[in-house]
Write a protein that holds these residues in place. Structure first.
Motif, mmCIF file in Angstrom:
data_model
loop_
_atom_site.group_PDB
_atom_site.id
_atom_site.type_symbol
_atom_site.label_atom_id
_atom_site.label_comp_id
_atom_site.label_asym_id
_atom_site.label_seq_id
_atom_site.Cartn_x
_atom_site.Cartn_y
_atom_site.Cartn_z
ATOM 1 N N GLY A 1 47.691 25.752 34.776
ATOM 2 C CA GLY A 1 46.683 26.140 33.798
ATOM 3 C C GLY A 1 46.360 27.628 33.868
ATOM 4 N N PRO A 2 45.297 28.042 33.173
ATOM 5 C CA PRO A 2 44.965 29.472 33.085
ATOM 6 C C PRO A 2 44.466 30.034 34.408
ATOM 7 N N ASP A 3 44.691 31.317 34.589
ATOM 8 C CA ASP A 3 44.148 32.039 35.734
ATOM 9 C C ASP A 3 42.705 32.455 35.438
ATOM 10 N N PRO A 4 41.844 32.622 36.430
ATOM 11 C CA PRO A 4 42.145 32.406 37.850
ATOM 12 C C PRO A 4 42.179 30.921 38.201
ATOM 13 N N VAL A 5 43.093 30.570 39.099
ATOM 14 C CA VAL A 5 43.249 29.192 39.551
ATOM 15 C C VAL A 5 42.300 28.949 40.726
ATOM 16 N N THR A 6 41.617 27.821 40.668
ATOM 17 C CA THR A 6 40.786 27.395 41.798
ATOM 18 C C THR A 6 41.101 25.939 42.106
ATOM 19 N N CYS A 7 40.970 25.590 43.374
ATOM 20 C CA CYS A 7 41.226 24.199 43.772
ATOM 21 C C CYS A 7 40.562 23.947 45.118
ATOM 22 N N ASP A 8 39.921 22.804 45.247
ATOM 23 C CA ASP A 8 39.252 22.457 46.494
ATOM 24 C C ASP A 8 39.659 21.038 46.884
ATOM 25 N N GLY A 9 40.912 20.880 47.311
ATOM 26 C CA GLY A 9 41.408 19.583 47.731
ATOM 27 C C GLY A 9 41.367 19.422 49.229
ATOM 28 N N ARG A 10 41.815 18.277 49.706
ATOM 29 C CA ARG A 10 41.840 18.029 51.148
ATOM 30 C C ARG A 10 42.943 18.839 51.816
ATOM 31 N N ILE A 11 44.037 19.063 51.099
ATOM 32 C CA ILE A 11 45.159 19.830 51.639
ATOM 33 C C ILE A 11 45.159 21.252 51.080
ATOM 34 N N THR A 12 44.873 21.383 49.820
ATOM 35 C CA THR A 12 45.019 22.662 49.114
ATOM 36 C C THR A 12 43.661 23.295 48.836
ATOM 37 N N LYS A 13 43.499 24.539 49.279
ATOM 38 C CA LYS A 13 42.258 25.288 49.042
ATOM 39 C C LYS A 13 42.639 26.608 48.353
ATOM 40 N N ILE A 14 42.238 26.762 47.092
ATOM 41 C CA ILE A 14 42.463 28.012 46.378
ATOM 42 C C ILE A 14 41.098 28.488 45.893
ATOM 43 N N ALA A 15 40.621 29.564 46.489
ATOM 44 C CA ALA A 15 39.291 30.060 46.121
ATOM 45 C C ALA A 15 39.305 30.599 44.699
ATOM 46 N N SER A 16 40.197 31.529 44.433
ATOM 47 C CA SER A 16 40.375 32.097 43.095
ATOM 48 C C SER A 16 41.597 32.992 43.156
ATOM 49 N N VAL B 1 45.421 34.463 40.948
ATOM 50 C CA VAL B 1 46.407 34.486 39.879
ATOM 51 C C VAL B 1 47.670 33.833 40.426
ATOM 52 N N VAL B 2 48.181 32.816 39.750
ATOM 53 C CA VAL B 2 49.369 32.094 40.206
ATOM 54 C C VAL B 2 50.378 32.038 39.057
ATOM 55 N N GLY B 3 51.528 32.614 39.293
ATOM 56 C CA GLY B 3 52.573 32.608 38.265
ATOM 57 C C GLY B 3 53.939 32.488 38.899
ATOM 58 N N PRO B 4 54.965 32.268 38.103
ATOM 59 C CA PRO B 4 54.905 32.183 36.643
ATOM 60 C C PRO B 4 54.298 30.860 36.176
ATOM 61 N N LYS B 5 53.773 30.877 34.965
ATOM 62 C CA LYS B 5 53.276 29.643 34.367
ATOM 63 C C LYS B 5 54.444 28.905 33.709
ATOM 64 N N PRO B 6 54.351 27.583 33.640
ATOM 65 C CA PRO B 6 55.378 26.850 32.895
ATOM 66 C C PRO B 6 55.359 27.264 31.430
ATOM 67 N N ALA B 7 56.501 27.070 30.757
ATOM 68 C CA ALA B 7 56.589 27.463 29.355
ATOM 69 C C ALA B 7 55.677 26.635 28.474
ATOM 70 N N ARG B 8 55.357 25.423 28.925
ATOM 71 C CA ARG B 8 54.400 24.549 28.235
ATOM 72 C C ARG B 8 53.865 23.580 29.266
ATOM 73 N N PRO B 9 52.788 22.833 28.976
ATOM 74 C CA PRO B 9 52.291 21.873 29.965
ATOM 75 C C PRO B 9 53.395 20.885 30.344
ATOM 76 N N ILE B 10 53.705 20.804 31.629
ATOM 77 C CA ILE B 10 54.784 19.926 32.097
ATOM 78 C C ILE B 10 54.301 18.488 32.084
ATOM 79 N N PRO B 11 55.000 17.581 31.386
ATOM 80 C CA PRO B 11 54.598 16.173 31.417
ATOM 81 C C PRO B 11 54.763 15.585 32.817
ATOM 82 N N ILE B 12 53.769 14.845 33.265
ATOM 83 C CA ILE B 12 53.828 14.112 34.533
ATOM 84 C C ILE B 12 54.041 12.640 34.207
ATOM 85 N N LEU B 13 55.105 12.069 34.762
ATOM 86 C CA LEU B 13 55.434 10.666 34.533
ATOM 87 C C LEU B 13 55.370 9.923 35.855
ATOM 88 N N LEU B 14 54.885 8.693 35.819
ATOM 89 C CA LEU B 14 54.717 7.904 37.037
ATOM 90 C C LEU B 14 55.335 6.519 36.858
#
Length: 309
Positions: free
Chosen positions: A156-171, A173-186
């Motif tokens: 998604g858009p920058d700035p990226v933030t995330c507060d997970g159990r494994i992943t901590k991103i305060a704020s 810029v993360v690139g490159p961005k995908p060319a479009r939203p990547i579909p997630i299939l399960l």
């Protein structure tokens, strides 16, 4: 409208990965296949400490020895193709660091111009979880949920933030961005998995194990989506694991997609009747070499289209 058709890329030991993956990918796209697929098997325990799929005493097939990394394999296919979608079925997501996985998928999608499909699952091998060292097997569902969160954030858009159990991103810029939203299939094998798909994913990745069974699963998933108020369509990509034989298999014990090209096409017609979007064939494990894989893939594609499927 004709269903979309896909093909698995060569990942078994009989192939030269650097030569055969680009060759098969390029040829498959020229034949008309609309997607190319890889799977993940991180290791082959020897002696086995656990049966296949966690079933006691069920041996692991030799085709699982030395399976190349799925994202490296897809990168080779990306450089050799222009239009075909590039998917994982299945990538065992909790074996990967969530942030690095999200960034790798985004990079692949940017490189290919928006063609990646992220088929994610939790796997079943205790040995793979122990070797990866990201999280315990018992936490696989929670880790998959976090991976989905991290992917959505990183893509998604920058700035990226995330507060997970494994992943901590305060704020950041993360690139490159995908060319479009990547579909997630399960995939789904439980009510909990179905709910995760309906609430959080873009599509469904079942295995074709019988037309009636597949149709029933699809109805069940659609009913749950309606129950939970989902209005977005669920994309469907069905994995077909054929047991191809040059001549027709006439045994009374014939299973779906076992036998000749004509029998495979007949079974595909039955399975496609449920209104599913796409089917892809996993011929690579049983082919002798890349040439046989390309020949069988071409014959099946032509027969499917000739049948009007």
């Amino acid at each position: 409208m004709a269903i979309r058709l896909g093909l698995s890329l060569p990942q078994a030991r009989q192939y030269d990965i650097g030569r055969d993956v680009p060759d098969v990918a390029r040829t498959a796209e020229q034949i008309g296949y609309q997607s190319l697929w890889v799977y993940e098997r991180a290791l082959f325990p020897e002696p086995a400490t656990q049966g296949l799929y966690g079933v006691e005493g069920l041996p692991w097939p030799d085709v699982y020895r030395g399976v190349p990394d799925p994202l490296v394999t897809l990168a080779l296919a990306t450089a050799a193709t222009e239009r075909a979608r590039l998917g994982t079925s299945i990538l065992v997501a909790p074996l990967h660091n969530p942030f690095q996985l999200a960034k790798s998928l985004a990079t692949l999608d940017a490189a290919g111009g928006g063609r990646v499909l992220a088929g994610l699952g939790t796997g079943w091998s205790l040995d793979e979880y122990a070797a990866a060292g990201v999280a315990p097997f018992e936490e696989r569902g929670r880790v998959l949920d976090e991976i989905i969160d991290v992917c959505r954030a990183v893509w998604g858009p920058d700035p990226v933030t995330c507060d997970g159990r494994i992943t901590k991103i305060a704020s950041a810029v993360v690139g490159p961005k995908p060319a479009r939203p990547i579909p997630i299939l399960l995939p789904t094998n439980s009510r909990k998995a179905m709910t995760r798909l309906v609430d959080r994913a873009d599509g469904w990745m079942p295995i074709a194990m019988g037309a009636e069974q597949l149709a029933a699963q699809w109805r069940q998933l659609q009913d749950l989506a309606a129950e939970r108020g989902r209005t977005e369509p669920i994309e469907t990509v069905v994995r077909v694991n054929p047991r191809y034989t040059p001549k027709a298999y006439d045994g009374a014990d014939r299973s779906p997609f076992q036998g000749s090209v004509a029998q495979i096409v007949e079974d595909l017609a039955a399975h496609a009747g449920s209104g599913l979007d796409e089917f892809f064939f996993e011929f690579q494990g049983g082919a002798r070499d890349a040439q046989e894989l390309k020949d069988v893939a071409a014959e099946v594609y032509e027969a499917v289209r000739a049948a009007g499927i």
